[in-house]
Design a protein around this motif. Structure first.
Motif, mmCIF file in Angstrom:
data_model
loop_
_atom_site.group_PDB
_atom_site.id
_atom_site.type_symbol
_atom_site.label_atom_id
_atom_site.label_comp_id
_atom_site.label_asym_id
_atom_site.label_seq_id
_atom_site.Cartn_x
_atom_site.Cartn_y
_atom_site.Cartn_z
ATOM 1 N N ARG A 208 0.838 -1.208 0.000
ATOM 2 C CA ARG A 208 0.000 0.000 0.000
ATOM 3 C C ARG A 208 0.870 1.253 0.000
ATOM 4 N N SER A 209 1.978 1.216 0.714
ATOM 5 C CA SER A 209 2.882 2.373 0.734
ATOM 6 C C SER A 209 3.460 2.648 -0.647
ATOM 7 N N MET A 210 3.676 1.583 -1.427
ATOM 8 C CA MET A 210 4.240 1.744 -2.773
ATOM 9 C C MET A 210 3.180 1.795 -3.859
ATOM 10 N N HIS A 211 1.899 1.822 -3.418
ATOM 11 C CA HIS A 211 0.771 1.907 -4.347
ATOM 12 C C HIS A 211 0.754 0.740 -5.339
ATOM 13 N N PHE A 212 1.085 -0.448 -4.836
ATOM 14 C CA PHE A 212 1.026 -1.650 -5.661
ATOM 15 C C PHE A 212 -0.415 -2.143 -5.743
ATOM 16 N N GLY A 213 -0.710 -2.800 -6.875
ATOM 17 C CA GLY A 213 -2.071 -3.257 -7.105
ATOM 18 C C GLY A 213 -2.235 -4.759 -7.088
ATOM 19 N N ARG A 214 -3.029 -5.262 -8.033
ATOM 20 C CA ARG A 214 -3.456 -6.661 -7.984
ATOM 21 C C ARG A 214 -2.335 -7.661 -8.233
ATOM 22 N N TRP A 215 -1.369 -7.302 -9.074
ATOM 23 C CA TRP A 215 -0.287 -8.248 -9.329
ATOM 24 C C TRP A 215 0.472 -8.550 -8.041
ATOM 25 N N TYR A 216 0.819 -7.504 -7.321
ATOM 26 C CA TYR A 216 1.526 -7.680 -6.050
ATOM 27 C C TYR A 216 0.651 -8.398 -5.030
ATOM 28 N N GLN A 217 -0.606 -8.015 -4.960
ATOM 29 C CA GLN A 217 -1.521 -8.663 -4.028
ATOM 30 C C GLN A 217 -1.657 -10.151 -4.335
ATOM 31 N N GLY A 218 -1.625 -10.489 -5.637
ATOM 32 C CA GLY A 218 -1.654 -11.903 -6.013
ATOM 33 C C GLY A 218 -0.430 -12.642 -5.528
ATOM 34 N N GLY A 219 0.730 -11.981 -5.585
ATOM 35 C CA GLY A 219 1.956 -12.603 -5.072
ATOM 36 C C GLY A 219 1.885 -12.851 -3.583
ATOM 37 N N VAL A 220 1.347 -11.876 -2.843
ATOM 38 C CA VAL A 220 1.202 -12.043 -1.390
ATOM 39 C C VAL A 220 0.199 -13.155 -1.080
ATOM 40 N N LEU A 221 -0.877 -13.230 -1.863
ATOM 41 C CA LEU A 221 -1.856 -14.307 -1.672
ATOM 42 C C LEU A 221 -1.214 -15.672 -1.913
ATOM 43 N N ALA A 222 -0.394 -15.777 -2.954
ATOM 44 C CA ALA A 222 0.297 -17.044 -3.218
ATOM 45 C C ALA A 222 1.221 -17.399 -2.061
ATOM 46 N N ALA A 223 1.914 -16.394 -1.500
ATOM 47 C CA ALA A 223 2.772 -16.634 -0.337
ATOM 48 C C ALA A 223 1.943 -17.153 0.841
ATOM 49 N N ALA A 224 0.735 -16.601 1.018
ATOM 50 C CA ALA A 224 -0.148 -17.061 2.095
ATOM 51 C C ALA A 224 -0.541 -18.520 1.903
ATOM 52 N N LEU A 225 -0.771 -18.922 0.656
ATOM 53 C CA LEU A 225 -1.116 -20.317 0.368
ATOM 54 C C LEU A 225 0.062 -21.243 0.678
ATOM 55 N N PHE A 226 1.263 -20.789 0.369
ATOM 56 C CA PHE A 226 2.444 -21.593 0.705
ATOM 57 C C PHE A 226 2.603 -21.708 2.217
ATOM 58 N N PHE A 227 2.298 -20.644 2.940
ATOM 59 C CA PHE A 227 2.336 -20.713 4.403
ATOM 60 C C PHE A 227 1.327 -21.736 4.931
ATOM 61 N N ALA A 228 0.151 -21.754 4.330
ATOM 62 C CA ALA A 228 -0.859 -22.741 4.739
ATOM 63 C C ALA A 228 -0.356 -24.155 4.492
#
Length: 268
Positions: A208-228
């Motif tokens: 959010r600080s860098m004003h990133f959008g859906r591509w970055y959010q998708g990467g973070v979501l994928a990281a969350a799935l790997f954590f699961a």
């Protein structure tokens, strides 16, 4: 006639081996000493005499004494000089941060004997300090987002190294080494999950600080799935499963990296 040990039987052949073969063997051991054959720790990121007493690490070159402590220190000094040469090419602010980082790094091997959560100290020294140095080298300052990413890197190191410590928990208890896996006891999975959530939140705030959008959010979501998936792997606390969960962290980093890459490529 007394039986001859395999080591003695192999000695003459090793002495008669061509010089090139002997040099290649030494180079191989030095490469293993630098963990070039297993770079996961480097990707995620000499003073302890502990590795010989841990099943997983007793075959390392220094622990097995295939490389002497003096040779290891010489290699350490050579690599340190290379690092010093590189950092002197940067600005003064980065050099000052490098000095602090070097002190943190050198002190880390001793912390494992006195600090109950050395995995957190690993993140503070190895895992995250390079984030601050990168910002200092590029823009000569440490903005808010640099500290968010530093926090994420510190917590991430604590996550994956706690999982790694779960592999060696029994050996660490036997030899008296402190670790977060021992400190957390049967709360280990819950506290690892809490740290995973903290890291993801830090990444979201950084985005959010860098004003990133859906591509970055998708990467973070994928990281969350790997954590699961890691939580599933460590559910029984079996060493093999914990090791697989530790290694899985390379995909966590890759997911975030790909998200950032796609963000700059398609959202610019």
């Amino acid at each position: 006639m007394a039986a001859v040990s395999p080591e003695l039987a192999a000695a003459p052949q090793s002495l008669e081996a061509p010089l090139s073969h002997r040099l290649a063997r030494r180079a191989t051991e030095y490469a293993r000493l630098m963990r070039l054959d297993k770079p996961i720790g480097t990707w995620l990121l000499l003073c302890r005499d502990i590795d010989p007493h841990v099943r997983r690490t007793r075959d390392r070159p220094l622990a097995a004494r295939r490389v002497s402590p003096v040779e290891a220190l010489v290699l350490f000094a050579a690599l340190g000089l290379i690092a010093l040469l590189l950092v002197t090419r940067l600005n003064l602010y980065t050099i000052k941060l490098a000095v602090i980082g070097a002190l943190l790094t050198v002190s880390y091997p001793f912390v494992k004997r006195i600090f109950p959560m050395p995995q957190l100290y690993l993140g503070i020294s190895f895992g995250g300090w390079s984030v601050l140095m990168a910002f200092a080298a590029q823009i000569g300052a440490l903005p808010r987002v640099s500290w968010l990413l530093y926090f994420a890197a510190v917590i991430w190191a604590a996550i994956y190294d706690t999982i790694y410590a779960m592999v060696d928990r029994e050996d660490d208890l036997r030899i008296g080494v402190k670790s977060s896996a021992i400190l957390f006891a049967d709360m280990d999975r819950f506290l690892i999950g809490a740290m995973q959530l903290m890291m993801l939140c830090a990444l979201i705030l950084a985005g959010r600080s860098m004003h990133f959008g859906r591509w970055y959010q998708g990467g973070v979501l994928a990281a969350a799935l790997f954590f699961a998936w890691q939580q599933w792997l460590i559910r029984k606390r079996e060493p093999a499963g914990c090791l697989r969960a530790f290694l899985n962290n390379q995909y966590v980093g890759l997911a975030v990296f790909v998200g950032i890459l796609l963000e700059y490529t398609y959202a610019a």
